[in-house]
Write a protein that holds these residues in place. Sequence first.
Motif, mmCIF file in Angstrom:
data_model
loop_
_atom_site.group_PDB
_atom_site.id
_atom_site.type_symbol
_atom_site.label_atom_id
_atom_site.label_comp_id
_atom_site.label_asym_id
_atom_site.label_seq_id
_atom_site.Cartn_x
_atom_site.Cartn_y
_atom_site.Cartn_z
ATOM 1 N N HIS A 130 -6.734 1.398 4.759
ATOM 2 C CA HIS A 130 -5.931 0.514 5.202
ATOM 3 C C HIS A 130 -6.946 -1.343 5.243
ATOM 4 O O HIS A 130 -6.170 -1.842 5.075
ATOM 5 C CB HIS A 130 -4.663 0.391 5.993
ATOM 6 C CG HIS A 130 -3.623 0.711 5.046
ATOM 7 N ND1 HIS A 130 -3.661 2.409 5.645
ATOM 8 C CD2 HIS A 130 -2.778 0.065 4.559
ATOM 9 C CE1 HIS A 130 -2.256 2.683 4.999
ATOM 10 N NE2 HIS A 130 -1.745 1.266 3.996
ATOM 11 N N SER A 153 1.031 -1.265 0.364
ATOM 12 C CA SER A 153 -0.301 0.157 -0.356
ATOM 13 C C SER A 153 0.838 1.026 0.180
ATOM 14 O O SER A 153 1.263 1.410 0.949
ATOM 15 C CB SER A 153 -0.687 0.059 1.320
ATOM 16 O OG SER A 153 -1.913 1.367 0.995
ATOM 17 N N SER A 200 -1.070 1.375 9.741
ATOM 18 C CA SER A 200 -0.823 0.347 8.142
ATOM 19 C C SER A 200 -0.676 -0.961 8.825
ATOM 20 O O SER A 200 -1.169 -1.952 8.076
ATOM 21 C CB SER A 200 0.208 0.856 7.298
ATOM 22 O OG SER A 200 -0.037 2.303 7.147
ATOM 23 N N ASP A 215 -4.408 3.446 0.429
ATOM 24 C CA ASP A 215 -5.376 3.592 1.280
ATOM 25 C C ASP A 215 -5.919 4.696 1.276
ATOM 26 O O ASP A 215 -7.683 4.022 1.885
ATOM 27 C CB ASP A 215 -4.432 3.347 2.891
ATOM 28 C CG ASP A 215 -3.784 4.871 2.607
ATOM 29 O OD1 ASP A 215 -3.235 5.673 1.583
ATOM 30 O OD2 ASP A 215 -3.631 5.666 3.714
ATOM 31 N N GLY A 220 3.511 -1.480 4.027
ATOM 32 C CA GLY A 220 2.895 0.249 3.603
ATOM 33 C C GLY A 220 3.496 0.767 3.770
ATOM 34 O O GLY A 220 4.678 1.604 4.713
#
Length: 547
Positions: A84, A39, A165, A338, A288
């Motif tokens: 997330h 992400s 995250s 996200d 993340g």
Amino acid sequence: MRSKIFAAVVATAVASTACAQTIAQQPQTGAPKLIVAISVDQFSADLYDEYRPHFTAGLKRLSSGVAFRNGYQSHNATETCPGHSTILTGSHPSRTGIIANGWYDLSQARSDKSVYCVEDERVPGSSSIAYTVSPYHLRVPTMGDRLKAVSPTSRNVAVAGKDRSAVMMGGRAVDQRWYWDGKTFSTDLKGVATPRSVTAGKLAIANAIAQDRPPLELPEFCQGKAKDIPIEGYGSPVGANSFARKAGDVRSFRASPEFDGATLALAAALIDEMQLGHGTATDIISIGLSGTDIIGHGYGTEGAEMCLQLLSIDRDLGDFLRLLDRRGIDYSVMLTADHGGQDIPERRRQQGVADAARVDPKLTAKDVGAAVGTQLGLKGPVLYGEGSFGDMYVDRALSPGDRARAMSAAVAMFRAHPQVEAVFTHEQLAATPVPTESPTGWSLIQRARASFDAERSGDFVVLLKRDVNAATRTPGYVATHGSPWDYDRRVPILFWRQGMPSLALESPVETTDILPTLAATIGLAIPAGSIDGHCLVAVAGDRCTLR
């Protein structure tokens, strides 16, 4: 000059552990042995569209797989924690229970009534800013949780630049979880030995921070964006920061392209030491990357700072993927975001968006609550909420009659404000079905419904008008996200595996579709009705029939 922290941290951390055999990767069939779920925080589809022609490394490779440019974080509360929470659960915030980065629980005995999304407030002395990191509030399992439940030998690892995250993508059944705590990478896991690669990686990062960093050279494409833009009511302009840093400046390290390079390097080192992708069962690592969000908040999304950041991520991802190739791992990658983000209104007006504006500084829960209190003769805060939009809570200390009057007056004040698009009450949202059609056609109340939890949501929710930026002009925070508009909702969703056919698709999909799609590729059954997403046939083919 490019940031070289990925190579430096990998070289140090990997040297501390035995590496897998180096083998050239070949096209793969069957279930992959390692799923890499990435992400990129605040990486909007608008940024992806703008920069895609300039990617030459990792993001170019991932775009050569199955690329959906119209992915959606479909809900209203387009923030880090709720976003997330959708990626590896297949569920909207209305099901995950993660309605925002923070919400209010007015039944708490403590004076701090706000709750952080990865806080466990049951811990004595906990507050929303001094807390024990925990997945306590996540109501549903992640893919890693589901995988380990049916295959205990699978490993589930999470590495991220933010605790929320790492928690929301990793879930509960994690073997390793590491996130930045403001000074270094930390974990909330108890009784789990710290891998040697993490110890070495943290030392390499500390050594890098302890040195001066010269400015990064602007590529030709970025030079046209290096224009100082004054911020209304704020001292320093933005638009031409080259990320030079004095030795020991941890804050500047975090708000620079170096940060994501360090996160990727730590993830690569853990893959090596733990031999992820080399076991008998499929492993998963969620990563993340938070730098784009920090830079977007601090400088906006359309300056030279973001240009340097995205080109740096592209290069570091390229290095990361080549490392996996050299290890001979049969892996697949999914990359998304996200949420998106909105540029500073001062630059947007220069670009022709006449309605771009900063929110009225008096349009806050605190100020509206005070106005309602004055109007009705009520004492106390009257209204709780985070800033000028999102969930608002009427003070439970008021009598039922006063609460009803305060609610009516507060809703009326917000609805009358020229920068407010809509206000929906708890009762209205509870009566609205969770939408199931294409996210492009959702009404505003449907978007708000996808973020609604009957226990945690406010007495009403406030939605600002399009192009109203709620950032408060404080250092590191001149632009923001969190709205129901598509510049915050629309994100890329990319799937890549060696030998995968290349498809660039325009069809709208949701981040909730990621879990069922990845699950289908490894034969992981998901019980019908337990999630909101749907398997993407363009990625998983006839394996999507698995339930």
